[in-house]
Design a protein around this motif. Structure first.
Motif, mmCIF file in Angstrom:
data_model
loop_
_atom_site.group_PDB
_atom_site.id
_atom_site.type_symbol
_atom_site.label_atom_id
_atom_site.label_comp_id
_atom_site.label_asym_id
_atom_site.label_seq_id
_atom_site.Cartn_x
_atom_site.Cartn_y
_atom_site.Cartn_z
ATOM 1 N N ALA A 1 71.099 35.534 5.817
ATOM 2 C CA ALA A 1 70.976 36.851 5.396
ATOM 3 C C ALA A 1 69.489 37.471 5.825
ATOM 4 O O ALA A 1 68.583 36.915 5.983
ATOM 5 N N LYS A 2 69.733 38.656 6.536
ATOM 6 C CA LYS A 2 68.464 39.344 7.024
ATOM 7 C C LYS A 2 68.069 40.199 5.966
ATOM 8 O O LYS A 2 67.037 40.982 6.205
ATOM 9 N N SER A 3 68.745 40.578 4.701
ATOM 10 C CA SER A 3 68.548 41.420 3.925
ATOM 11 C C SER A 3 69.254 40.963 2.680
ATOM 12 O O SER A 3 70.203 39.939 2.830
ATOM 13 N N GLU A 4 68.867 41.656 1.466
ATOM 14 C CA GLU A 4 70.010 40.944 0.322
ATOM 15 C C GLU A 4 71.699 41.511 0.792
ATOM 16 O O GLU A 4 71.430 42.718 1.379
ATOM 17 N N SER B 1 75.947 34.351 18.462
ATOM 18 C CA SER B 1 75.285 35.022 17.260
ATOM 19 C C SER B 1 75.916 36.575 17.279
ATOM 20 O O SER B 1 75.531 37.421 18.189
ATOM 21 N N PHE B 2 76.153 36.863 16.045
ATOM 22 C CA PHE B 2 76.541 37.961 15.542
ATOM 23 C C PHE B 2 75.647 38.786 14.465
ATOM 24 O O PHE B 2 75.316 38.071 13.427
ATOM 25 N N SER B 3 75.045 39.911 14.840
ATOM 26 C CA SER B 3 74.427 40.793 13.706
ATOM 27 C C SER B 3 75.361 41.553 13.045
ATOM 28 O O SER B 3 75.887 42.390 13.767
ATOM 29 N N LEU B 4 75.781 41.296 11.854
ATOM 30 C CA LEU B 4 76.861 41.991 11.024
ATOM 31 C C LEU B 4 76.299 42.754 9.838
ATOM 32 O O LEU B 4 75.416 42.318 9.123
ATOM 33 N N SER B 5 76.680 43.942 9.772
ATOM 34 C CA SER B 5 76.255 44.840 8.644
ATOM 35 C C SER B 5 77.211 45.452 8.195
ATOM 36 O O SER B 5 78.365 45.226 8.600
ATOM 37 N N LYS B 6 77.212 46.546 6.994
ATOM 38 C CA LYS B 6 78.162 46.948 6.351
ATOM 39 C C LYS B 6 79.478 47.234 7.409
ATOM 40 O O LYS B 6 78.929 48.241 8.272
ATOM 41 N N GLY B 7 80.785 47.007 7.338
ATOM 42 C CA GLY B 7 81.588 47.584 7.929
ATOM 43 C C GLY B 7 81.937 46.689 9.266
ATOM 44 O O GLY B 7 83.238 46.775 9.650
ATOM 45 N N ASN B 8 81.042 45.741 9.311
ATOM 46 C CA ASN B 8 81.523 44.639 10.589
ATOM 47 C C ASN B 8 82.176 43.397 9.909
ATOM 48 O O ASN B 8 81.687 42.984 8.842
ATOM 49 N N ILE C 1 73.785 40.409 7.781
ATOM 50 C CA ILE C 1 73.920 38.869 8.157
ATOM 51 C C ILE C 1 73.784 38.357 9.468
ATOM 52 O O ILE C 1 74.241 39.286 10.325
ATOM 53 N N GLN C 2 73.008 37.471 9.734
ATOM 54 C CA GLN C 2 73.303 36.827 11.220
ATOM 55 C C GLN C 2 74.453 35.641 11.039
ATOM 56 O O GLN C 2 74.054 34.744 10.292
ATOM 57 N N PHE C 3 75.232 36.043 11.725
ATOM 58 C CA PHE C 3 76.703 34.940 11.784
ATOM 59 C C PHE C 3 76.529 34.165 13.152
ATOM 60 O O PHE C 3 76.462 34.759 14.137
ATOM 61 N N VAL C 4 76.330 32.787 12.834
ATOM 62 C CA VAL C 4 76.538 31.807 14.243
ATOM 63 C C VAL C 4 77.446 31.105 14.200
ATOM 64 O O VAL C 4 77.819 30.419 13.308
#
Length: 137
Positions: A121-124, A100-107, A92-95
């Protein structure tokens, strides 16, 4: 010794007819993968950009799993409580406030109350949203 309190559960709804999910008790075990699968199997997931399920709710703490389809957006909003967002699957991109934060599993990211933020969401993706009130106020 466990505290004595009444277990609280949700009621059945047209979208979740099984109802009777424990939301608050002295100890609540939560199977996050099971809830993610439940979200994926609900009609709302098929017809909208996102779906969510509250998995814990007390006077001072709420925990919600949110699922978003690729490119779905939660428009800018704010919470009156402290929040944290922890990605379980996807990206996800969280703003928040020009950051702006690009967050993936574990972040994860945490915010103070009343900070404007949005999610794309940048992917499901599935993430855990935790909302906590300041019990000292």
């Amino acid at each position: 010794m466990l505290c004595t309190m009444e277990n609280k559960s949700n009621d059945a709804t047209p979208l979740r007819p099984e109802g009777n999910r424990i939301l608050n008790a002295p100890i609540v075990e939560m199977d996050l993968n099971k809830f993610i699968e439940q979200i994926r199997n609900e009609p709302t997931w098929q017809t909208s950009g996102h779906n969510s399920i509250t998995i814990y709710k007390s006077d001072s703490l709420r925990i919600v799993i949110i699922g978003m389809h690729n490119q779905a957006i939660l428009k800018t909003h704010q919470s009156h409580t402290y929040i944290s967002v922890q990605v379980l699957e996807g990206n996800i991109q969280f703003v928040a406030e020009n950051h702006s934060f690009s967050l993936s599993k574990g972040n994860m990211v945490a915010l103070q109350p009343k900070i404007q933020h949005s999610v794309e969401a940048k992917s499901e993706s599935f993430f855990l949203l935790t909302l906590a009130t300041d019990i000292n106020k």
